[in-house]
Design a protein around this motif. Structure first.
Motif, PDB file in Angstrom:
ATOM      1  N   GLY A 136       0.791  -1.222   0.000  1.00 44.52           N
ATOM      2  CA  GLY A 136       0.000   0.000   0.000  1.00 44.52           C
ATOM      3  C   GLY A 136       0.823   1.270   0.000  1.00 44.52           C
ATOM      4  N   ALA A 137       2.136   1.151   0.215  1.00 42.90           N
ATOM      5  CA  ALA A 137       2.964   2.352   0.336  1.00 42.90           C
ATOM      6  C   ALA A 137       3.205   3.040  -0.995  1.00 42.90           C
ATOM      7  N   SER A 138       3.137   2.300  -2.093  1.00 41.17           N
ATOM      8  CA  SER A 138       3.473   2.891  -3.386  1.00 41.17           C
ATOM      9  C   SER A 138       2.565   4.072  -3.718  1.00 41.17           C
ATOM     10  N   LEU A 139       1.274   3.955  -3.379  1.00 45.01           N
ATOM     11  CA  LEU A 139       0.348   5.048  -3.655  1.00 45.01           C
ATOM     12  C   LEU A 139       0.653   6.251  -2.766  1.00 45.01           C
ATOM     13  N   VAL A 140       1.019   5.991  -1.514  1.00 45.91           N
ATOM     14  CA  VAL A 140       1.380   7.079  -0.604  1.00 45.91           C
ATOM     15  C   VAL A 140       2.593   7.828  -1.144  1.00 45.91           C
ATOM     16  N   VAL A 141       3.607   7.064  -1.567  1.00 48.51           N
ATOM     17  CA  VAL A 141       4.822   7.676  -2.107  1.00 48.51           C
ATOM     18  C   VAL A 141       4.498   8.479  -3.360  1.00 48.51           C
ATOM     19  N   GLU A 142       3.593   7.967  -4.174  1.00 47.78           N
ATOM     20  CA  GLU A 142       3.192   8.678  -5.393  1.00 47.78           C
ATOM     21  C   GLU A 142       2.559  10.030  -5.062  1.00 47.78           C
ATOM     22  N   VAL A 143       1.693  10.045  -4.022  1.00 53.03           N
ATOM     23  CA  VAL A 143       1.055  11.295  -3.616  1.00 53.03           C
ATOM     24  C   VAL A 143       2.079  12.256  -3.022  1.00 53.03           C
ATOM     25  N   LEU A 144       2.974  11.744  -2.181  1.00 50.06           N
ATOM     26  CA  LEU A 144       4.022  12.579  -1.606  1.00 50.06           C
ATOM     27  C   LEU A 144       4.906  13.173  -2.695  1.00 50.06           C
ATOM     28  N   GLU A 145       5.253  12.345  -3.662  1.00 48.08           N
ATOM     29  CA  GLU A 145       6.097  12.797  -4.771  1.00 48.08           C
ATOM     30  C   GLU A 145       5.401  13.918  -5.550  1.00 48.08           C
ATOM     31  N   GLN A 146       4.129  13.702  -5.865  1.00 46.60           N
ATOM     32  CA  GLN A 146       3.378  14.704  -6.640  1.00 46.60           C
ATOM     33  C   GLN A 146       3.313  16.033  -5.908  1.00 46.60           C
ATOM     34  N   THR A 147       3.007  15.968  -4.604  1.00 48.05           N
ATOM     35  CA  THR A 147       2.818  17.194  -3.837  1.00 48.05           C
ATOM     36  C   THR A 147       4.139  17.900  -3.569  1.00 48.05           C
ATOM     37  N   PHE A 148       5.155  17.127  -3.174  1.00 50.12           N
ATOM     38  CA  PHE A 148       6.423  17.742  -2.795  1.00 50.12           C
ATOM     39  C   PHE A 148       7.125  18.378  -3.991  1.00 50.12           C
ATOM     40  N   THR A 149       7.014  17.764  -5.156  1.00 53.86           N
ATOM     41  CA  THR A 149       7.709  18.289  -6.327  1.00 53.86           C
ATOM     42  C   THR A 149       6.869  19.290  -7.118  1.00 53.86           C
ATOM     43  N   SER A 150       5.634  19.519  -6.677  1.00 52.61           N
ATOM     44  CA  SER A 150       4.755  20.450  -7.386  1.00 52.61           C
ATOM     45  C   SER A 150       5.201  21.889  -7.169  1.00 52.61           C
ATOM     46  N   ASN A 151       4.834  22.743  -8.099  1.00 54.61           N
ATOM     47  CA  ASN A 151       5.114  24.170  -7.970  1.00 54.61           C
ATOM     48  C   ASN A 151       4.027  24.911  -7.206  1.00 54.61           C
ATOM     49  N   VAL A 152       2.948  24.187  -6.823  1.00 52.27           N
ATOM     50  CA  VAL A 152       1.879  24.821  -6.058  1.00 52.27           C
ATOM     51  C   VAL A 152       2.386  25.089  -4.646  1.00 52.27           C
ATOM     52  N   PRO A 153       2.433  26.359  -4.218  1.00 52.49           N
ATOM     53  CA  PRO A 153       3.053  26.710  -2.927  1.00 52.49           C
ATOM     54  C   PRO A 153       2.143  26.468  -1.725  1.00 52.49           C
ATOM     55  N   ILE A 154       1.729  25.210  -1.508  1.00 52.27           N
ATOM     56  CA  ILE A 154       0.810  24.943  -0.406  1.00 52.27           C
ATOM     57  C   ILE A 154       1.471  25.151   0.945  1.00 52.27           C
ATOM     58  N   ASN A 155       2.800  25.058   1.001  1.00 50.09           N
ATOM     59  CA  ASN A 155       3.481  25.213   2.286  1.00 50.09           C
ATOM     60  C   ASN A 155       3.469  26.654   2.786  1.00 50.09           C
ATOM     61  N   ASN A 156       3.079  27.612   1.946  1.00 56.46           N
ATOM     62  CA  ASN A 156       3.037  29.017   2.361  1.00 56.46           C
ATOM     63  C   ASN A 156       1.676  29.416   2.930  1.00 56.46           C
ATOM     64  N   ASN A 157       0.732  28.493   2.934  1.00 55.24           N
ATOM     65  CA  ASN A 157      -0.618  28.793   3.387  1.00 55.24           C
ATOM     66  C   ASN A 157      -0.787  28.291   4.827  1.00 55.24           C
ATOM     67  N   LYS A 158      -0.580  29.189   5.802  1.00 51.72           N
ATOM     68  CA  LYS A 158      -0.634  28.785   7.206  1.00 51.72           C
ATOM     69  C   LYS A 158      -2.038  28.361   7.623  1.00 51.72           C
ATOM     70  N   GLN A 159      -3.063  29.033   7.077  1.00 52.70           N
ATOM     71  CA  GLN A 159      -4.429  28.665   7.422  1.00 52.70           C
ATOM     72  C   GLN A 159      -4.760  27.270   6.915  1.00 52.70           C
ATOM     73  N   LEU A 160      -4.264  26.940   5.728  1.00 54.94           N
ATOM     74  CA  LEU A 160      -4.495  25.608   5.177  1.00 54.94           C
ATOM     75  C   LEU A 160      -3.797  24.546   6.026  1.00 54.94           C
ATOM     76  N   LEU A 161      -2.595  24.852   6.513  1.00 55.98           N
ATOM     77  CA  LEU A 161      -1.861  23.923   7.372  1.00 55.98           C
ATOM     78  C   LEU A 161      -2.675  23.607   8.622  1.00 55.98           C
ATOM     79  N   VAL A 162      -3.174  24.638   9.300  1.00 55.79           N
ATOM     80  CA  VAL A 162      -3.963  24.426  10.514  1.00 55.79           C
ATOM     81  C   VAL A 162      -5.217  23.623  10.198  1.00 55.79           C
TER      82      VAL A 162
END
Length: 314
Positions: A136-162
């Motif tokens: 089951g880990a392959s799908l998790v890694v795929e999602v992590l890979e997609q999100t971490f390497t994306s140019n979408v700056p989700i890490n800058n959204n503090k409200q979204l983090l909370v």
């Protein structure tokens, strides 16, 4: 694979830690390790260069599995912090996308801690290793890979983090009422309350404040309480801000609005009256699906486990 065959950055991380002396770590609590698919110590490579070691932490008294993710090899502390924050957000999105129970564990301003990795030389032998993962880990890694390497700056959204923290952690709550309240609370960080700019409203508020302040019968503490409430009349309510949030991102999804309006009424009765509802689990599932679709619309990623769209017949 011999280190001299590794790509340059990975070679520096593995064999020349003084070139990249900083790391970042994120502590994770999983409600069900089978959902994420990690079994024991694991090593992931995200993108072309990022090395992530997942190390389980022993805690016999804790019913959930704890992991620490070590992100290896950054030239500066700021790079390590940025990567740690983005990885934390990527993990949260994976929990949302795959419907997993997860909590980030931290007691610092950010969900990641930067550390000096140079005293730990030699710990990265065999960095190409991707083993110790269940199927089951392959799908998790795929999602992590997609999100971490994306140019979408989700890490800058503090409200979204909370918001995503509250949402993912709600599944770890012991009772249905606590889970329900946690899910509804996850919406509030995203609901920015706008100020009403109506001249007539400002006039009414000012006149009402003057009447309260001029009163000789009201105690000072009551005056201060009323003044705060009156000033808040110039801002929209949280429920109205959430309605606007849903309308903006989910268009004219009237059923989503009905689900959330009912949910807020129930939450109010739970918190202020101690009410109990026998069908909270079903209501929580509906709320989860609305919020997951909302997150998907905000970050621009598709859900791996699709959300259900409810109708009036459901």
């Amino acid at each position: 694979m011999p280190s001299n065959h590794l790509p340059k950055i990975r070679y520096e991380i593995a064999d020349k830690p003084k070139f990249r002396p900083y790391g970042s770590k994120v502590d994770i609590i999983l409600g069900d390790t089978h959902q994420f698919g990690f079994d024991g110590e694991s090593c992931l490579i995200l993108g072309n260069d990022l090395i992530v070691r997942l190390i389980p932490r022993q805690n016999n008294k804790f019913e959930f599995q704890k992991f620490t993710a070590y992100l290896e090899g950054f030239a500066t502390a700021s790079e390590a912090e940025e990567a740690g924050l983005k990885f934390a957000m990527s993990v949260l999105w994976a929990a949302v996308s795959l419907k997993c129970a997860l909590r980030l564990e931290y007691h610092t301003p950010l969900p990641c801690v930067v550390y000096d990795r140079t005293p730990q030389e030699g710990m990265l032998m065999g960095v190409e290793f991707r083993g110790m993962l269940t199927s089951g880990a392959s799908l998790v890694v795929e999602v992590l890979e997609q999100t971490f390497t994306s140019n979408v700056p989700i890490n800058n959204n503090k409200q979204l983090l909370v918001s995503m923290e509250l949402f993912a952690a709600a599944r770890l709550e012991a009772t249905e009422r606590a889970r329900f309240v946690g899910l509804i609370s996850a919406l509030e960080p995203l609901a920015e309350q706008k100020k009403f700019e109506y001249p007539d409203l400002k006039k009414i508020v000012k006149e009402t404040l003057n009447k309260v302040q001029d009163s000789v019968d009201l105690p000072d503490d009551i005056k201060r309480s009323l003044e705060g409430s009156i000033r808040n009349l110039t801002r929209e309510s949280v429920s109205h801000a959430i309605k606007r949030l849903i309308t903006t991102h989910l268009c004219e999804d009237n059923m989503a609005l009905e689900i959330l309006q009912e949910a807020y009424t129930i939450r109010s009765k739970i918190l202020h009256e101690g009410a109990f509802y026998p069908d909270l689990r079903d209501k929580s599932y509906k709320i989860e699906d609305v919020i997951r679709r909302l997150y998907s619309a905000i970050v621009g990623y598709e859900l791996c486990s699709p959300a259900v769209t409810y109708t009036n017949n459901d």
